[in-house]
Design an enzyme around this catalytic site. Structure first.
Site, PDB file in Angstrom:
ATOM      1  N   ARG A 267      45.873  39.585  45.717  1.00  0.00           N
ATOM      2  CA  ARG A 267      45.107  38.325  46.099  1.00  0.00           C
ATOM      3  C   ARG A 267      45.471  38.121  47.805  1.00  0.00           C
ATOM      4  O   ARG A 267      44.088  37.846  48.277  1.00  0.00           O
ATOM      5  CB  ARG A 267      45.978  37.182  45.590  1.00  0.00           C
ATOM      6  CG  ARG A 267      46.066  37.322  44.023  1.00  0.00           C
ATOM      7  CD  ARG A 267      46.605  36.223  43.238  1.00  0.00           C
ATOM      8  NE  ARG A 267      46.894  36.242  41.881  1.00  0.00           N
ATOM      9  CZ  ARG A 267      47.086  35.385  40.961  1.00  0.00           C
ATOM     10  NH1 ARG A 267      46.342  34.144  41.184  1.00  0.00           N
ATOM     11  NH2 ARG A 267      47.294  35.720  39.668  1.00  0.00           N
TER      12      ARG A 267
ATOM     13  N   ASP B 222      45.180  48.013  32.727  1.00  0.00           N
ATOM     14  CA  ASP B 222      43.863  47.705  33.350  1.00  0.00           C
ATOM     15  C   ASP B 222      43.461  48.430  34.507  1.00  0.00           C
ATOM     16  O   ASP B 222      42.690  49.327  34.633  1.00  0.00           O
ATOM     17  CB  ASP B 222      43.466  46.306  33.032  1.00  0.00           C
ATOM     18  CG  ASP B 222      44.585  45.411  33.633  1.00  0.00           C
ATOM     19  OD1 ASP B 222      45.610  45.848  34.258  1.00  0.00           O
ATOM     20  OD2 ASP B 222      44.494  44.134  33.172  1.00  0.00           O
TER      21      ASP B 222
ATOM     22  N   GLU C  67      50.705  41.231  42.691  1.00  0.00           N
ATOM     23  CA  GLU C  67      50.013  40.068  42.911  1.00  0.00           C
ATOM     24  C   GLU C  67      49.588  39.725  44.646  1.00  0.00           C
ATOM     25  O   GLU C  67      48.518  39.180  44.815  1.00  0.00           O
ATOM     26  CB  GLU C  67      50.661  38.675  42.419  1.00  0.00           C
ATOM     27  CG  GLU C  67      50.698  38.850  41.006  1.00  0.00           C
ATOM     28  CD  GLU C  67      49.433  38.707  40.233  1.00  0.00           C
ATOM     29  OE1 GLU C  67      48.460  38.364  40.829  1.00  0.00           O
ATOM     30  OE2 GLU C  67      49.558  38.861  38.872  1.00  0.00           O
TER      31      GLU C  67
ATOM     32  N   THR D 168      40.491  44.390  42.530  1.00  0.00           N
ATOM     33  CA  THR D 168      40.784  43.722  41.217  1.00  0.00           C
ATOM     34  C   THR D 168      40.555  42.008  41.058  1.00  0.00           C
ATOM     35  O   THR D 168      40.726  41.638  40.239  1.00  0.00           O
ATOM     36  CB  THR D 168      41.966  44.577  40.478  1.00  0.00           C
ATOM     37  OG1 THR D 168      41.709  44.033  39.003  1.00  0.00           O
ATOM     38  CG2 THR D 168      43.339  43.984  40.851  1.00  0.00           C
TER      39      THR D 168
ATOM     40  N   GLU E 135      37.226  38.300  33.409  1.00  0.00           N
ATOM     41  CA  GLU E 135      37.125  39.683  32.992  1.00  0.00           C
ATOM     42  C   GLU E 135      35.526  39.692  32.159  1.00  0.00           C
ATOM     43  O   GLU E 135      34.827  40.653  32.526  1.00  0.00           O
ATOM     44  CB  GLU E 135      37.839  40.290  32.199  1.00  0.00           C
ATOM     45  CG  GLU E 135      39.211  40.802  32.912  1.00  0.00           C
ATOM     46  CD  GLU E 135      40.211  39.514  33.307  1.00  0.00           C
ATOM     47  OE1 GLU E 135      39.902  38.348  32.561  1.00  0.00           O
ATOM     48  OE2 GLU E 135      40.914  39.404  34.195  1.00  0.00           O
TER      49      GLU E 135
END
Ligand code: DMJ
Length: 530
Positions: free
Chosen positions: A156, A296, A152, A516, A430
């Site tokens: 981010r 994913d 994360e 992502t 998504e």
């Protein structure tokens, strides 16, 4: 020796052959003391772009412009409320009008600020961008001590800072990204070099913010037998190659490449990649395969690593092609009603379920299709369109026109949640992400129409007095709110919706790959002449 040559994100060969600058032997003068400091040539990078970043919009139709402006207004509303009630906290709680900190970022604050920076910039929300930049300059403190998710923080914070730097050339974003990147390195100190999922961000070299756990890393308590998660350690490559590019220090790229090399070599059941791997032995721990949560973005980073390397990282491309072939062979199914979906796999048994997270795969397959061989191209365009259509159905079949966290294809159910615990929507991106890629690939107006339906549904069901909130049940027209404006709503959902109503040369896919978390990172145009 002078500074290292352009380290070329995506070029594993150059990275491995590069001059080692990290970790000088104790007592020896550091590389930084003996050589002129490495300086990334920002102006040269800007000249290498093939399209203006924010693009041109000649002669567009008024409806598309109005829709884009609506999304911009939503972003301003989301930002203004975050700023008013939660600036410096990680997320806004829009019902109670306060901030949320959570425990994902190890004491780091301002997740929404860093996630929003590039969206504000792209939408030309200049004043708001300056507010966000000012917060990063004055208040973004990296001297924290707490347990953070490596994944994360990377997608981010590192992704957000890198994108903000590449878009604007403002040094503060680069220096914060590099400083934070260094704090993540101890997570890779494992027998295999595959990082663990949780890292303590405390400093090891000073008394302030020192704790006995500083720099230590752990596996998630819930991950089987101390394993690392495929979608976590497999989602570092794009950002870490850019950390090497900007610092001149190959250590970041080496760390990320190690995981890819190990994954390439390890034996894969039926060619599939299970979600849990031991960072100690380098072997799979459990045979659960999913293109949704836990798996994913690993697949996403394979194709994007290849694209970011200006199509030079052939190892990543082959891994992507082989993985997609195995997924198609074993996991892609068609429902009785004719909907194509990607099931999950548990040691050979199929679970006929798709998570909202798995809906990014329509966009990923579309992106790959553009670059597939002529004989496979149409096949992948069709597959991407079918999966995106199925994800659209999961929205269209709900009362709110927003999709559930997971939907199933069993016992007569098609593209709907069957469990109470899977009926929520937390402002995830998504599905609109796939609409954006499908639009750019096909220019079929239905994708813009579908995106507009999402805008209307968000306005109707998620917009509250002080921001946007997730909802607990998509199958009722009077849903209750979860009181959380996720930072990825500003980073991803609104950015992809905005781009859906832009010309293709705004953040052109010729120049950029999105990490992502939808943070744009530049393609390394190696054929560029300075
Ligand atoms: C985002 O943080 C990223 O897209 C990540 O890869 C998966 N989940 C969230 C949004 O749903």
């Amino acid at each position: 020796a002078g500074p290292p040559a352009h380290t070329a994100p995506g070029s594993r060969q150059q990275v491995q052959g590069g001059e080692r600058r990290a970790e000088p032997a104790t007592g020896a003068p550091s590389a930084r003391e003996t050589r002129a400091p490495y300086r990334f040539d920002y102006e040269r990078f800007r000249r290498s772009l093939r399209h203006p970043v924010r693009g041109r919009r000649p002669g567009e139709d008024p409806e598309t412009r109005a829709r884009r402006m609506k999304v911009k207004e939503m972003m301003k509303f989301a930002w203004d409320n975050y700023k008013q009630y939660a600036l410096g906290k990680n997320e806004l709680r829009p019902l109670t009008k306060n901030g949320h900190i959570g425990n994902m970022f190890g004491g780091l604050r301002g997740a929404t600020v860093v996630d929003a920076l590039d969206t504000l910039y792209i939408m030309e929300l200049e004043e708001e961008f300056q507010e966000a930049k000012k917060w990063v300059e004055k208040s973004f403190d990296l001297n924290v001590n707490g347990e953070a998710s490596l994944f994360e923080v990377n997608i981010r914070y590192i992704g957000g800072l890198l994108a903000a730097y590449y878009l604007t050339g403002e040094e503060v974003f680069k220096s914060k990204a590099l400083e934070l990147g260094e704090k993540l390195l101890p997570a890779f100190n494992t027998p295999t070099g595959i990082p663990r999922g949780v890292i303590n961000l405390g400093r090891q070299d000073t008394r302030s913010h020192f704790s006995p756990c500083s720099g230590m890393s752990w596996s998630w308590g819930w991950a089987s037998a101390g394993s690392s998660i495929l979608a976590e350690f497999g989602t570092l490559h794009l950002e870490f190659l850019h950390l090497s590019e900007l610092s001149g220090n190959p250590v970041f790229a080496e760390k990320a490449s190690t995981s890819q090399l190990i994954l390439n070599r390890v034996e894969k059941p039926q060619g599939l990649y299970p979600n849990f791997l031991s960072p100690v032995t380098g072997n799979w721990v459990q045979h659960h395969v999913s293109i949704g949560g836990l798996g994913d973005s690993f697949y996403e980073y394979l194709i994007k690593s290849w694209l970011m390397s200006d199509k030079k990282d052939s190892e990543a491309k082959k891994m992507y092609d082989d993985a997609l072939e195995a997924i198609e062979k074993h996991l892609v199914k068609k429902s009785a009603g004719g909907l194509t979906y990607i099931a999950e796999w548990r040691g050979g048994i199929l679970d006929h379920k798709m998570g909202h997270l798995a809906c990014f795969s329509g966009g990923m397959i579309a992106l790959g299709a553009e670059h597939a061989g002529e004989e496979r191209k149409q096949h992948y365009v069709d597959l991407a369109a079918e999966i995106t259509n199925t994800c659209h159905e999961s929205y269209a079949r709900s009362d709110t026109k927003l999709g559930p966290e997971a939907f199933r294809f069993d016992a007569g159910t098609e593209a709907m949640a069957t469990r109470l615990s899977e009926r929520y929507y937390i402002l995830r991106p998504e599905v609109v992400e796939s609409y954006m890629y499908m639009w750019r690939l096909t220019h079929d107006p239905k994708y813009r129409q579908w995106g507009w339906e999402v805008v209307k549904a968000l306005e109707k069901h998620c917009r509250v007095e002080a921001g946007f909130s997730g909802i607990r049940d998509v199958y009722t027209t009077t849903p209750t709110h979860d009181n959380m404006q996720q930072s990825f709503f500003l980073a991803e959902t609104l950015k992809y919706l905005y781009l859906l109503f832009c010309e293709d040369d705004v953040l052109s896919l010729d120049d950029w790959v999105f990490n992502t978390e939808a943070h744009p990172l530049p393609v390394n145009h190696t054929n560029f002449k300075a």
